[in-house]
Design an enzyme around this catalytic site. Structure first.
Site, mmCIF file in Angstrom:
data_model
loop_
_atom_site.group_PDB
_atom_site.id
_atom_site.type_symbol
_atom_site.label_atom_id
_atom_site.label_comp_id
_atom_site.label_asym_id
_atom_site.label_seq_id
_atom_site.Cartn_x
_atom_site.Cartn_y
_atom_site.Cartn_z
ATOM 1 N N HIS A 131 0.578 -1.224 -0.063
ATOM 2 C CA HIS A 131 0.022 0.218 -0.016
ATOM 3 C C HIS A 131 0.684 1.274 0.144
ATOM 4 C CE1 HIS A 131 0.391 -0.363 4.535
ATOM 5 N NE2 HIS A 131 0.360 1.041 4.383
ATOM 6 N N ASP A 161 0.104 -7.612 1.540
ATOM 7 C CA ASP A 161 0.647 -6.248 1.718
ATOM 8 C C ASP A 161 2.327 -6.189 1.820
ATOM 9 O OD1 ASP A 161 0.183 -3.621 1.686
ATOM 10 O OD2 ASP A 161 -0.001 -3.415 3.843
ATOM 11 N N SER A 236 4.709 2.711 7.883
ATOM 12 C CA SER A 236 4.505 1.587 7.031
ATOM 13 C C SER A 236 5.652 1.125 6.016
ATOM 14 C CB SER A 236 3.240 1.794 5.923
ATOM 15 O OG SER A 236 2.045 1.782 6.906
#
Length: 392
Positions: A131, A161, A236
């Site tokens: 993402h 992911d 992230s």
């Protein structure tokens, strides 16, 4: 009377002397220096200097020094059209409290987002989240030494992911050492390294709160490390390391109702990330097995309505794709799938993990329960279709 005068003279003299001493100390302290006082001062300074450079008890400086150079900042840019498409994918569609770190901007302007990544090889391969780089037009990576270079996407896997980038440059920082997930335990101290809110490389500490977290609705394949180390937007794709500086996870998501850290963060364990990375480097994508069924977990109410004994464990095939691998093997809606190749299927997650681990084209044995009778079926595993993108 004479005694009183003498006492008065004495007290006045003492007062004058003290006042003079105060003035000398305040204005000319060097007048009072003696060899003994200098020796005392030097001793104090030497003791203070000798302590400099020593780590404080419980410091994780060595772990940070070892791992931080391998953590990079990732900057992406997206066109207005792609930004709009991403905005149509609601990261909170399962639970509004789960906040992903997409960093989307208004679709009418080109958007820029940032995240983190981890250099895992001397060849320039970088692990990050899907993402973080999804739909990006361009990707820039800022190294720990300040250099900013272009990166290219080798491949990504939305269902875990995980994404793999590659940079081509000389004198890369030393790649991080991969840890062993089997050696970590609940209660172990861990460090999260990343670029939260774009403020720059930041280290936070916490413990492993839980292992094997799933059924969260974040990814298709879930086996998260849960930690209370502060993880915020921008972290992230960053590193979760142990106290020796070894990479044990890729920070991915947080549980939050305000977008910030609330002490519940999730990281993809390095064994899963490494498996996906190796597959992406080898073929550009991840290939998983698939049998074309719609499974449903059994619960006491459902088992009772189906007339199943309380000790029956398995998953209900509420749907079977017409013409799919399971259909061709003889499976039908209403069957209870008990095991795959001898591995019990107690829930949907176990079934998904087991089937996906079998290479397409291989044959597997399904044990099912139909109308109180057990049946053994042979199924040829198909290839799991790629997930569809959600558009406006």
């Amino acid at each position: 009377m004479n005694m009183n005068r003498l006492w008065l003279v004495f007290t006045q003299a003492v007062t004058v002397l003290l006042a003079a001493l105060f003035i000398v100390v305040a204005l000319k302290p060097e007048w009072l220096n003696t060899s003994s006082s200098k020796s005392l001062v030097n001793t104090i300074l030497i003791n203070q200097v000798s302590q400099d450079g020593q780590l404080s008890p419980g410091s994780y400086h060595d772990a940070v020094k070892r791992s931080m150079p391998a953590v990079v900042n990732i900057f992406t840019s997206k066109s207005p059209a792609k930004s709009s498409a991403r905005a149509g994918k609601n990261p909170n569609s399962v639970d509004p409290l789960f906040k992903f770190f997409f960093g989307d901007q208004p679709p009418e302007e080109p958007s820029a987002s940032l995240g983190s990544g981890v250099l895992v090889s001397a060849d320039g391969y970088i692990l990050t989240n899907h993402h973080v780089i999804s739909d990006a037009n361009s990707i820039d990576v800022a190294l720990s030494d300040g250099r900013k270079i272009k990166a290219r996407v080798i491949g990504s896997d939305p269902e875990t992911d995980i994404a793999v980038l590659k940079v081509e440059t000389k004198q890369l920082p030393t790649a991080i050492t991969l840890g062993n997930v089997d050696s970590i335990h609940v209660g172990d101290v861990v460090l999260a390294i990343g670029n939260p809110f774009g403020v720059g490389q930041t280290v936070t500490s916490g413990i492993i709160s839980a292992l094997g977290r799933n059924h969260l609705g974040i990814n298709t394949f879930e086996n998260f490390i849960q930690t209370d180390a502060a993880i915020n937007p921008g972290n992230s794709g960053g590193a979760l390391v142990d106290t020796r500086g070894n990479l044990i996870g890729i920070n991915t998501a947080i549980f939050s109702n305000n977008g910030g850290s609330m002490g519940i963060g999730f990281a993809i364990p390095i064994d899963l990330a490494k498996q996906v990375m190796n597959s992406i480097i080898a073929s550009g994508s991840v290939t998983r097995g698939w049998i074309g069924v719609e499974p449903q977990n059994l619960n006491p109410e459902l088992s009772d309505s189906l007339g199943l004994a309380a000790n029956i464990k398995g998953v209900l095939l509420s749907g079977v794709l017409n013409g799919g691998p399971a259909f061709r093997s003889g499976a039908r809606p209403g069957d209870i799938l008990i095991s795959v190749d001898g591995t019990p299927t107690h829930d949907v997650r176990g079934l998904l993990d087991k089937v996906s681990s079998i290479n397409p084209g291989n044959e597997a044995e399904l044990k099912i329960l139909r109308k109180g009778k057990e049946l053994d079926l042979k199924v040829q595993i198909g290839q799991r279709p790629k997930p569809k993108k959600l558009l406006n």
